[in-house]
Design a protein around this motif. Structure first.
Motif, PDB file in Angstrom:
ATOM      1  N   PRO A   5       8.191  89.458  15.331  1.00 60.90           N
ATOM      2  CA  PRO A   5       8.450  88.021  15.427  1.00 60.90           C
ATOM      3  C   PRO A   5       8.131  87.295  14.139  1.00 60.90           C
ATOM      4  O   PRO A   5       8.856  86.396  13.731  1.00 60.90           O
ATOM      5  CB  PRO A   5       7.534  87.549  16.547  1.00 60.90           C
ATOM      6  CG  PRO A   5       7.216  88.733  17.362  1.00 60.90           C
ATOM      7  CD  PRO A   5       7.301  89.892  16.430  1.00 60.90           C
ATOM      8  N   GLY A   6       7.071  87.698  13.432  1.00 59.54           N
ATOM      9  CA  GLY A   6       6.756  87.049  12.157  1.00 59.54           C
ATOM     10  C   GLY A   6       7.816  87.360  11.126  1.00 59.54           C
ATOM     11  O   GLY A   6       8.184  86.539  10.301  1.00 59.54           O
ATOM     12  N   GLY A   7       8.306  88.590  11.172  1.00 59.73           N
ATOM     13  CA  GLY A   7       9.336  89.012  10.226  1.00 59.73           C
ATOM     14  C   GLY A   7      10.625  88.265  10.457  1.00 59.73           C
ATOM     15  O   GLY A   7      11.336  87.908   9.531  1.00 59.73           O
ATOM     16  N   SER A   8      10.949  87.985  11.697  1.00 61.87           N
ATOM     17  CA  SER A   8      12.195  87.273  11.976  1.00 61.87           C
ATOM     18  C   SER A   8      12.082  85.819  11.552  1.00 61.87           C
ATOM     19  O   SER A   8      13.064  85.204  11.153  1.00 61.87           O
ATOM     20  CB  SER A   8      12.576  87.398  13.452  1.00 61.87           C
ATOM     21  OG  SER A   8      11.799  86.552  14.257  1.00 61.87           O
ATOM     22  N   THR A   9      10.876  85.245  11.612  1.00 67.28           N
ATOM     23  CA  THR A   9      10.679  83.885  11.130  1.00 67.28           C
ATOM     24  C   THR A   9      10.897  83.847   9.625  1.00 67.28           C
ATOM     25  O   THR A   9      11.532  82.938   9.098  1.00 67.28           O
ATOM     26  CB  THR A   9       9.253  83.393  11.468  1.00 67.28           C
ATOM     27  OG1 THR A   9       9.046  83.500  12.853  1.00 67.28           O
ATOM     28  CG2 THR A   9       9.044  81.967  11.041  1.00 67.28           C
ATOM     29  N   MET A  10      10.382  84.859   8.938  1.00 67.27           N
ATOM     30  CA  MET A  10      10.574  84.935   7.487  1.00 67.27           C
ATOM     31  C   MET A  10      12.053  85.113   7.170  1.00 67.27           C
ATOM     32  O   MET A  10      12.563  84.536   6.219  1.00 67.27           O
ATOM     33  CB  MET A  10       9.762  86.104   6.907  1.00 67.27           C
ATOM     34  CG  MET A  10       8.274  85.931   7.042  1.00 67.27           C
ATOM     35  SD  MET A  10       7.579  85.054   5.688  1.00 67.27           S
ATOM     36  CE  MET A  10       7.293  86.347   4.549  1.00 67.27           C
ATOM     37  N   ASP A  11      12.739  85.943   7.965  1.00 62.06           N
ATOM     38  CA  ASP A  11      14.176  86.157   7.751  1.00 62.06           C
ATOM     39  C   ASP A  11      14.944  84.853   7.975  1.00 62.06           C
ATOM     40  O   ASP A  11      15.869  84.536   7.227  1.00 62.06           O
ATOM     41  CB  ASP A  11      14.707  87.235   8.715  1.00 62.06           C
ATOM     42  CG  ASP A  11      14.261  88.637   8.316  1.00 62.06           C
ATOM     43  OD1 ASP A  11      13.848  88.805   7.142  1.00 62.06           O
ATOM     44  OD2 ASP A  11      14.354  89.531   9.169  1.00 62.06           O
ATOM     45  N   ALA A  12      14.572  84.109   8.987  1.00 62.78           N
ATOM     46  CA  ALA A  12      15.246  82.838   9.278  1.00 62.78           C
ATOM     47  C   ALA A  12      15.030  81.848   8.148  1.00 62.78           C
ATOM     48  O   ALA A  12      15.948  81.136   7.725  1.00 62.78           O
ATOM     49  CB  ALA A  12      14.743  82.255  10.599  1.00 62.78           C
ATOM     50  N   GLN A  13      13.803  81.816   7.626  1.00 61.29           N
ATOM     51  CA  GLN A  13      13.513  80.916   6.511  1.00 61.29           C
ATOM     52  C   GLN A  13      14.297  81.337   5.268  1.00 61.29           C
ATOM     53  O   GLN A  13      14.823  80.504   4.532  1.00 61.29           O
ATOM     54  CB  GLN A  13      12.002  80.905   6.210  1.00 61.29           C
ATOM     55  CG  GLN A  13      11.200  80.151   7.235  1.00 61.29           C
ATOM     56  CD  GLN A  13       9.696  80.235   6.947  1.00 61.29           C
ATOM     57  OE1 GLN A  13       9.241  81.039   6.146  1.00 61.29           O
ATOM     58  NE2 GLN A  13       8.929  79.404   7.657  1.00 61.29           N
TER      59      GLN A  13
END
Length: 109
Positions: A5-13
């Motif tokens: 989930p943290g990685g997907s937030t970084m990907d979204a950003q």
């Protein structure tokens, strides 16, 4: 999976950042194109003013030429009238000289 989930937030950003950069680049390119178009239009406008100025100068020169021609035509009309008077006087003199010649030949007979 916690990293996910943290990685997907970084990907979204990251995707959002790339999206914003893309939009910004697109806007800058669009503004650059608009500035180039505006510059071309201003240059065309200045050339138009140049052409209008040249046309006005040419018109003044033509007007001077027309006035000079008109003056020349007036002078030629006066000269033509004087030549007609001289031609009439010469014709009268020729007629008189013919009459005198006839009278002289009649007297000498």
């Amino acid at each position: 999976m916690a990293a996910s989930p943290g990685g997907s937030t970084m990907d979204a950003q990251a995707r959002f950042g790339h999206s914003v950069k893309g939009l910004l680049t697109e806007k800058v390119t669009s503004c650059g194109t608009d500035v180039i178009a505006l510059t071309k239009q201003v240059l065309r406008g200045s050339r138009s003013a140049e052409f209008l100025g040249q046309a006005a100068r040419n018109m003044v020169m033509q007007e001077d030429a027309i006035l000079h021609s008109e003056d020349s035509l007036r002078k030629m009309a006066i000269i033509t009238t004087h030549l007609q008077y001289q031609q009439e006087a010469i014709q009268r003199n020729i007629e008189q000289s013919s009459n005198l010649r006839d009278q002289l030949s009649h007297l000498l007979k």
